[in-house]
Design a protein around this motif. Structure first.
Motif, PDB file in Angstrom:
ATOM      1  N   PHE A  11      19.221  15.249  -8.965  1.00 19.82           N
ATOM      2  CA  PHE A  11      17.833  15.557  -9.324  1.00 19.82           C
ATOM      3  C   PHE A  11      16.832  15.163  -8.232  1.00 19.82           C
ATOM      4  N   TYR A  12      17.119  14.085  -7.587  1.00 20.36           N
ATOM      5  CA  TYR A  12      16.191  13.571  -6.570  1.00 20.36           C
ATOM      6  C   TYR A  12      16.979  13.170  -5.322  1.00 20.36           C
ATOM      7  N   PRO A  13      16.334  13.209  -4.159  1.00 22.16           N
ATOM      8  CA  PRO A  13      17.037  12.723  -2.958  1.00 22.16           C
ATOM      9  C   PRO A  13      17.287  11.222  -3.038  1.00 22.16           C
ATOM     10  N   LYS A  14      18.137  10.752  -2.132  1.00 23.58           N
ATOM     11  CA  LYS A  14      18.489   9.339  -2.125  1.00 23.58           C
ATOM     12  C   LYS A  14      17.238   8.464  -1.925  1.00 23.58           C
ATOM     13  N   TYR A  15      16.367   8.890  -1.025  1.00 27.89           N
ATOM     14  CA  TYR A  15      15.130   8.147  -0.788  1.00 27.89           C
ATOM     15  C   TYR A  15      13.928   8.990  -1.200  1.00 27.89           C
ATOM     16  N   LEU A  16      12.997   8.347  -1.875  1.00 25.06           N
ATOM     17  CA  LEU A  16      11.775   9.010  -2.330  1.00 25.06           C
ATOM     18  C   LEU A  16      10.580   8.172  -1.927  1.00 25.06           C
ATOM     19  N   SER A  17       9.576   8.825  -1.377  1.00 25.02           N
ATOM     20  CA  SER A  17       8.367   8.090  -1.018  1.00 25.02           C
ATOM     21  C   SER A  17       7.363   8.145  -2.149  1.00 25.02           C
ATOM     22  N   LYS A  18       6.453   7.211  -2.133  1.00 23.16           N
ATOM     23  CA  LYS A  18       5.327   7.216  -3.060  1.00 23.16           C
ATOM     24  C   LYS A  18       4.599   8.548  -2.939  1.00 23.16           C
TER      25      LYS A  18
ATOM     26  N   ASN B 255       6.481  16.751  16.529  1.00 20.20           N
ATOM     27  CA  ASN B 255       6.091  15.878  17.634  1.00 20.20           C
ATOM     28  C   ASN B 255       5.374  14.627  17.145  1.00 20.20           C
ATOM     29  N   THR B 256       4.918  14.675  15.903  1.00 19.24           N
ATOM     30  CA  THR B 256       4.235  13.499  15.361  1.00 19.24           C
ATOM     31  C   THR B 256       5.231  12.632  14.607  1.00 19.24           C
ATOM     32  N   MET B 257       5.430  11.435  15.127  1.00 19.71           N
ATOM     33  CA  MET B 257       6.406  10.531  14.529  1.00 19.71           C
ATOM     34  C   MET B 257       5.742   9.622  13.500  1.00 19.71           C
ATOM     35  N   PHE B 258       4.421   9.477  13.612  1.00 21.09           N
ATOM     36  CA  PHE B 258       3.713   8.507  12.778  1.00 21.09           C
ATOM     37  C   PHE B 258       2.608   9.174  11.966  1.00 21.09           C
ATOM     38  N   SER B 259       2.280   8.552  10.853  1.00 21.20           N
ATOM     39  CA  SER B 259       1.067   8.941  10.133  1.00 21.20           C
ATOM     40  C   SER B 259      -0.114   8.345  10.897  1.00 21.20           C
ATOM     41  N   LYS B 260      -1.313   8.804  10.576  1.00 21.94           N
ATOM     42  CA  LYS B 260      -2.510   8.259  11.222  1.00 21.94           C
ATOM     43  C   LYS B 260      -2.590   6.739  11.049  1.00 21.94           C
ATOM     44  N   LEU B 261      -2.326   6.313   9.823  1.00 18.62           N
ATOM     45  CA  LEU B 261      -2.379   4.874   9.528  1.00 18.62           C
ATOM     46  C   LEU B 261      -1.347   4.107  10.352  1.00 18.62           C
ATOM     47  N   GLN B 262      -0.126   4.649  10.439  1.00 14.11           N
ATOM     48  CA  GLN B 262       0.925   3.988  11.219  1.00 14.11           C
ATOM     49  C   GLN B 262       0.535   3.879  12.690  1.00 14.11           C
ATOM     50  N   GLU B 263      -0.114   4.919  13.196  1.00 19.02           N
ATOM     51  CA  GLU B 263      -0.571   4.895  14.586  1.00 19.02           C
ATOM     52  C   GLU B 263      -1.543   3.735  14.818  1.00 19.02           C
ATOM     53  N   VAL B 264      -2.492   3.600  13.902  1.00 18.90           N
ATOM     54  CA  VAL B 264      -3.473   2.513  13.997  1.00 18.90           C
ATOM     55  C   VAL B 264      -2.759   1.159  13.936  1.00 18.90           C
ATOM     56  N   GLN B 265      -1.816   1.045  12.996  1.00 24.32           N
ATOM     57  CA  GLN B 265      -1.091  -0.219  12.841  1.00 24.32           C
ATOM     58  C   GLN B 265      -0.320  -0.578  14.108  1.00 24.32           C
TER      59      GLN B 265
ATOM     60  N   ILE C 118       0.820  -1.209   0.000  1.00 30.07           N
ATOM     61  CA  ILE C 118       0.000   0.000   0.000  1.00 30.07           C
ATOM     62  C   ILE C 118       0.861   1.270   0.000  1.00 30.07           C
ATOM     63  N   PHE C 119       2.175   1.085   0.059  1.00 29.52           N
ATOM     64  CA  PHE C 119       3.085   2.228   0.076  1.00 29.52           C
ATOM     65  C   PHE C 119       4.448   1.724  -0.388  1.00 29.52           C
ATOM     66  N   TYR C 120       5.293   2.630  -0.834  1.00 26.81           N
ATOM     67  CA  TYR C 120       6.662   2.201  -1.137  1.00 26.81           C
ATOM     68  C   TYR C 120       7.623   3.364  -1.038  1.00 26.81           C
ATOM     69  N   GLN C 121       8.896   3.022  -0.926  1.00 21.87           N
ATOM     70  CA  GLN C 121       9.954   4.017  -0.934  1.00 21.87           C
ATOM     71  C   GLN C 121      11.002   3.545  -1.933  1.00 21.87           C
TER      72      GLN C 121
ATOM     73  N   LYS D 221       1.779   7.151   4.535  1.00 21.46           N
ATOM     74  CA  LYS D 221       2.848   6.273   5.004  1.00 21.46           C
ATOM     75  C   LYS D 221       2.301   5.116   5.819  1.00 21.46           C
ATOM     76  N   SER D 222       2.778   3.935   5.480  1.00 20.80           N
ATOM     77  CA  SER D 222       2.421   2.730   6.215  1.00 20.80           C
ATOM     78  C   SER D 222       3.689   2.268   6.942  1.00 20.80           C
ATOM     79  N   LEU D 223       3.579   1.329   7.864  1.00 26.67           N
ATOM     80  CA  LEU D 223       4.777   0.805   8.525  1.00 26.67           C
ATOM     81  C   LEU D 223       5.347  -0.342   7.701  1.00 26.67           C
ATOM     82  N   TYR D 224       6.679  -0.348   7.565  1.00 23.39           N
ATOM     83  CA  TYR D 224       7.342  -1.394   6.779  1.00 23.39           C
ATOM     84  C   TYR D 224       7.186  -2.781   7.433  1.00 23.39           C
ATOM     85  N   ASN D 225       6.907  -3.786   6.609  1.00 19.22           N
ATOM     86  CA  ASN D 225       6.811  -5.200   7.038  1.00 19.22           C
ATOM     87  C   ASN D 225       5.955  -5.418   8.285  1.00 19.22           C
TER      88      ASN D 225
END
Ligand SMILES: [Zn+2]
Length: 344
Positions: A195-202, A248-258, A181-184, A207-211
């Motif tokens: 042109f682009y940073p080393k890491y790029l998000s979808k 102060n927010t470390m997580f997305s709403k979805l990550q919090e739920v997960q 549901i997400f990728y980097q 944001k979802s939590l990895y694995n």
């Protein structure tokens, strides 16, 4: 199948609480009638009917079985009673049930970048054996020990023609139902960093939590990394795909739920070495202020390696010792004291 799917669904709707259909993953989620969601009945839906697997599981109580066993458990009927009932059952059209409106939420991302090649699929890799970019990507995967890492993703992708994520390694983020549901993506070539940073998000993806689908109750801890690659090297490793230094927010709403569905696990943050990285020092201090437990790099290794991936490459590791992380993780005063030494 022994029992019609419509019958199973009817039973699921009858016994599970306030069910919802999840079209993109073809699953039904509901309040679990077995554990009644702990203290969250009416609020949480952690019971999942995975249609494709003919299985029902619960992320709260850990129930996992085939559908018939679940119906036996919640209805009190015997196997043969269920079998007989299902034969006389009036088939209910599926679309009647799936018409239920879902609450507003971000559209899940299930598409990868354009024309992706799975670098973990031997057949696809063989087909591209003369392609330079594919070979360079595979060389990077081996060099960073990604191919042997204990918590690597199920698949690893590369697009040769996506507008944004072209020629980058694409790391999939699977959800609890094993859907991406997400990728980097990570750059392969130095020259692309202009042109682009080393890491790029979808783009536009929540944001979802990895694995998160690989978190096991066998280990009492969840190790939270910023970037997914470092989290490949430890069981119950996950990643948030970046945190802001001053937020102060470390997580997305979805990550919090997960994360909330693993409330019995202790959470430890593992960032880059605080000895070599100022951003990491700032983030560590912020996390400590927020009452979090953070892995604080011991001086001898923290000065030698910048992150977990570097350490694993140099020491030839695929599976980081959990005890090493736990024994160097601290909160509150102890953590502040150790950080004051590093920041001196
Ligand atoms: Zn349950």
């Amino acid at each position: 199948m022994l029992i019609p799917r419509e019958y199973i669904l009817q039973k699921f709707y009858q016994f599970a609480g306030y069910p919802q259909f999840k079209k993109h993953s073809n699953t039904y989620i509901a309040g679990c009638p077995i554990c009644r969601e702990g203290k969250s009945w009416g609020k949480k839906r952690r019971c999942i009917y995975i249609v494709e697997d003919n299985a029902i599981c619960c992320h709260n109580c850990g129930w996992y079985s085939d559908t018939i066993k679940w119906i036996q458990e919640v209805s009190g009927q015997t196997f043969s009673e269920i079998l007989n009932e299902s034969k006389e059952f009036d088939i209910l059209p599926l679309d009647v049930l799936s018409e239920k409106k879902e609450p507003i939420k971000l559209k899940p991302v299930e598409d990868l970048p354009k024309d992706c090649i799975n670098l973990f699929d031997e057949k696809q890799v063989e087909f591209y054996k003369d392609n330079e970019v594919v070979q360079d990507a595979l060389a990077l995967v081996r060099r960073r020990r990604i191919d042997t890492a204990i918590n690597k993703p199920e698949t690893l992708w590369l697009s040769l023609n996506d507008r944004t994520h072209k020629n980058r390694i694409v790391i999939p983020f699977y959800n609890e139902s094993n859907n991406i549901i997400f990728y980097q993506s990570r750059a392969i070539y130095e020259k692309d960093l202009k042109f682009y940073p080393k890491y790029l998000s979808k783009i536009n993806g929540e944001k979802s939590l990895y694995n998160i689908n690989k978190i096991t109750p066998d280990i009492d801890y969840i190790f939270i990394f910023e970037g997914p690659i470092d989290s490949f090297f430890i069981k119950n490793g996950t990643a948030v795909a970046g945190i802001q230094e001053n937020s102060n927010t470390m997580f997305s709403k979805l990550q919090e739920v997960q994360l909330n569905s693993f409330k019995f696990h202790k959470k430890i943050w593992v960032l880059d070495s605080q000895w070599s990285d100022k951003a990491s020092r700032n983030k560590t201090n912020k996390l400590i202020e927020n009452g979090e437990s953070v892995f604080i790099w011991p001086e001898s290794i923290g000065k030698k390696y910048k992150d977990i991936n570097d350490l694993c490459i140099d020491q030839g590791k695929s599976n980081l010792d959990i005890e090493f992380i736990i024994s160097n993780s601290h909160t509150d005063m102890k953590a502040k004291l150790l950080m004051s030494v590093i920041c001196r």
